[in-house]
Write a protein that holds these residues in place. Structure first.
Motif, PDB file in Angstrom:
ATOM      1  N   LYS A 109     -41.930  33.403  -7.042  1.00 42.36           N
ATOM      2  CA  LYS A 109     -42.677  33.306  -5.875  1.00 42.36           C
ATOM      3  C   LYS A 109     -43.464  33.723  -5.681  1.00 42.36           C
ATOM      4  O   LYS A 109     -44.357  34.224  -5.959  1.00 42.36           O
ATOM      5  CB  LYS A 109     -41.465  34.826  -5.382  1.00 42.36           C
TER       6      LYS A 109
ATOM      7  N   PRO B 180     -44.915  33.886  -1.661  1.00 43.47           N
ATOM      8  CA  PRO B 180     -44.788  33.632  -0.111  1.00 43.47           C
ATOM      9  C   PRO B 180     -46.000  32.789   0.201  1.00 43.47           C
ATOM     10  O   PRO B 180     -47.264  32.961  -0.466  1.00 43.47           O
ATOM     11  CB  PRO B 180     -45.063  36.595  -0.205  1.00 43.47           C
TER      12      PRO B 180
ATOM     13  N   SER C 294     -34.515  34.791   4.248  1.00 41.10           N
ATOM     14  CA  SER C 294     -36.081  35.181   4.078  1.00 41.10           C
ATOM     15  C   SER C 294     -36.725  35.102   5.765  1.00 41.10           C
ATOM     16  O   SER C 294     -37.460  35.646   5.918  1.00 41.10           O
ATOM     17  CB  SER C 294     -37.146  34.436   3.527  1.00 41.10           C
TER      18      SER C 294
ATOM     19  N   TYR D 275     -41.076  32.299   1.411  1.00 40.54           N
ATOM     20  CA  TYR D 275     -41.529  32.113  -0.499  1.00 40.54           C
ATOM     21  C   TYR D 275     -41.435  30.691  -0.623  1.00 40.54           C
ATOM     22  O   TYR D 275     -40.226  30.130  -0.812  1.00 40.54           O
ATOM     23  CB  TYR D 275     -41.076  33.024  -1.062  1.00 40.54           C
TER      24      TYR D 275
ATOM     25  N   VAL E 196     -49.340  30.146   0.344  1.00 39.22           N
ATOM     26  CA  VAL E 196     -48.975  30.148   0.062  1.00 39.22           C
ATOM     27  C   VAL E 196     -49.791  30.829  -0.971  1.00 39.22           C
ATOM     28  O   VAL E 196     -51.101  30.611  -1.549  1.00 39.22           O
ATOM     29  CB  VAL E 196     -48.391  29.775  -0.929  1.00 39.22           C
TER      30      VAL E 196
END
Ligand SMILES: *Cc1c(COP(=O)(O)O)cnc(C)c1O
Length: 367
Positions: free
Chosen positions: A304, A306, A346, A297, A318
């Protein structure tokens, strides 16, 4: 701060100085400090970092390959440079540029002695690397006699230092193993000094070693990741400042209807109305495909977003449905607010990997 306008890697030299001073505060004043600047200074800017470190009075640099050392010399760096993993094919160049090799095996020692004799060198500084448990590079404890025999009655090279490397310096569960490595290294040093009749200086600790095993700082330490702002632990990360920040912008915004897909192979399929942003940054810039499909992200306006669908070569998409943003807005991939360590985890990797992956085509801005 000015808007970046494109994908850039910002490099904060004040953060570097802060990290250097912090790490030095963990050491005795007399302990020498080697800055590891291999792999473009962990993906940042090797020359800018080395110049700053030289101005701060660092004692040594280390690179992995001869080519990296040559780049530093050509940029005017005069501080001693250790080459951790040289190959015989580059020995002549190594000597021309006054780089110090880490000699790690009988073959490498013999080849270097051959070149040293051909070039009629005298007391050329070399470091001898010992394997104390990492089982990657290095002579064995039992090679002390062999090494000294090679050097008897010869003066082409001089052992300036010996080194070893801890296998798990960041892992408290491996303390016993690390302590054993330290013990073996001390034993090697005593045996070698006796045989040589002089005492090369010693270096063993990397960043986590400085933090967890300061009793084994010997005469020098070698730090990489800590200088760049990461300490392999939440506590130490707070004491350090990330040097590199990867920023980009929103190129285009798309409104996606239910049932539509995003990106190659239609990997993201939308169940509802979504808003997506396309960013000029892809796997050719170092954001591997493992960051795609909801794993990685970025941060936009502090929120945020992702990464959805597959990572493309020059782009990622995103999800910004919940973020009030427009084309041209700035995006933080990692940096002081979203650490490279958090970003890397992540995708089940580590700060070292994402930092060194950032490709050379991304513009570096020194601040
Ligand atoms: C890369 C490297 C280091 C630096 O380690 P950090 O964990 O980044 O501080 C030190 N020593 C050797 C031999 C290395 O290869």
């Amino acid at each position: 701060m000015d808007k970046v306008g494109e994908t850039v890697l910002e490099i904060d030299l004040e953060a570097l100085a802060h990290n250097y001073n912090y790490l030095k505060s963990k050491l005795l004043p007399k302990t020498k400090f080697l800055a590891v600047v291999k792999a473009f200074a962990y993906g940042s800017d090797m020359v800018a970092i080395a110049k700053k470190m030289e101005s701060l009075g660092v004692d040594y640099f280390a690179v992995a390959y001869v080519r990296e050392g040559v780049l530093l010399r050509e940029a005017g760096i005069v501080t001693p440079i250790l080459v951790l993993h040289p190959q015989p094919v580059n020995f002549e160049q190594l000597i021309t540029y006054q780089l110090e090799p880490s000699l790690y095996s009988p073959k490498i020692l013999v080849e270097f002695l051959k070149t040293a004799r051909e070039k009629k060198l005298k007391n050329y500084p070399v470091h001898i690397k010992f394997n104390t448990g990492l089982n990657r590079l290095g002579f064995w404890e039992t090679d002390v006699d062999y090494i000294s025999k090679q050097l008897d009655n010869r003066d082409e090279i001089k052992i300036t230092a010996i080194l070893s490397h801890l296998a798990a310096s960041e892992d408290p569960d491996e303390k016993e193993f690390s302590d054993t490595q330290i013990k073996i290294f001390k034993k090697i040093s005593v045996a070698l000094n006796e045989r040589l009749g002089y005492s090369p200086f010693r270096h063993m600790l990397n960043t986590s070693g400085i933090i967890n095993y300061p009793e084994a700082q010997f005469e020098m330490v070698r730090s990489g990741i800590g200088l760049y702002g990461y300490g392999n632990s939440a506590i130490e990360d707070k004491n350090l400042k990330p040097v590199a920040q990867l920023k980009t912008i929103i190129s285009q915004i798309h409104k996606i209807e239910p049932g539509e897909t995003v990106g190659y192979n239609r990997a993201f399929s939308s169940e509802g109305y979504r808003t997506t942003a396309t960013l000029p940054l892809g796997h050719a810039d170092g954001i591997g495909r493992q960051y795609g499909n909801g794993k990685g992200y970025v941060h936009i306006k502090g929120k945020k977003a992702p990464i959805i669908g597959n990572v493309c070569m020059d782009m990622i998409m995103v999800d910004v449905t919940e973020i009030d943003c427009v084309e041209g807005d700035e995006v933080l991939v990692f940096g002081q607010d979203n650490s490279a360590d958090a970003f890397a985890s992540s995708a089940q990797t580590i700060s070292y990997e994402i930092l060194t992956a950032i490709s050379q085509r991304i513009k570096r801005i020194i601040r």
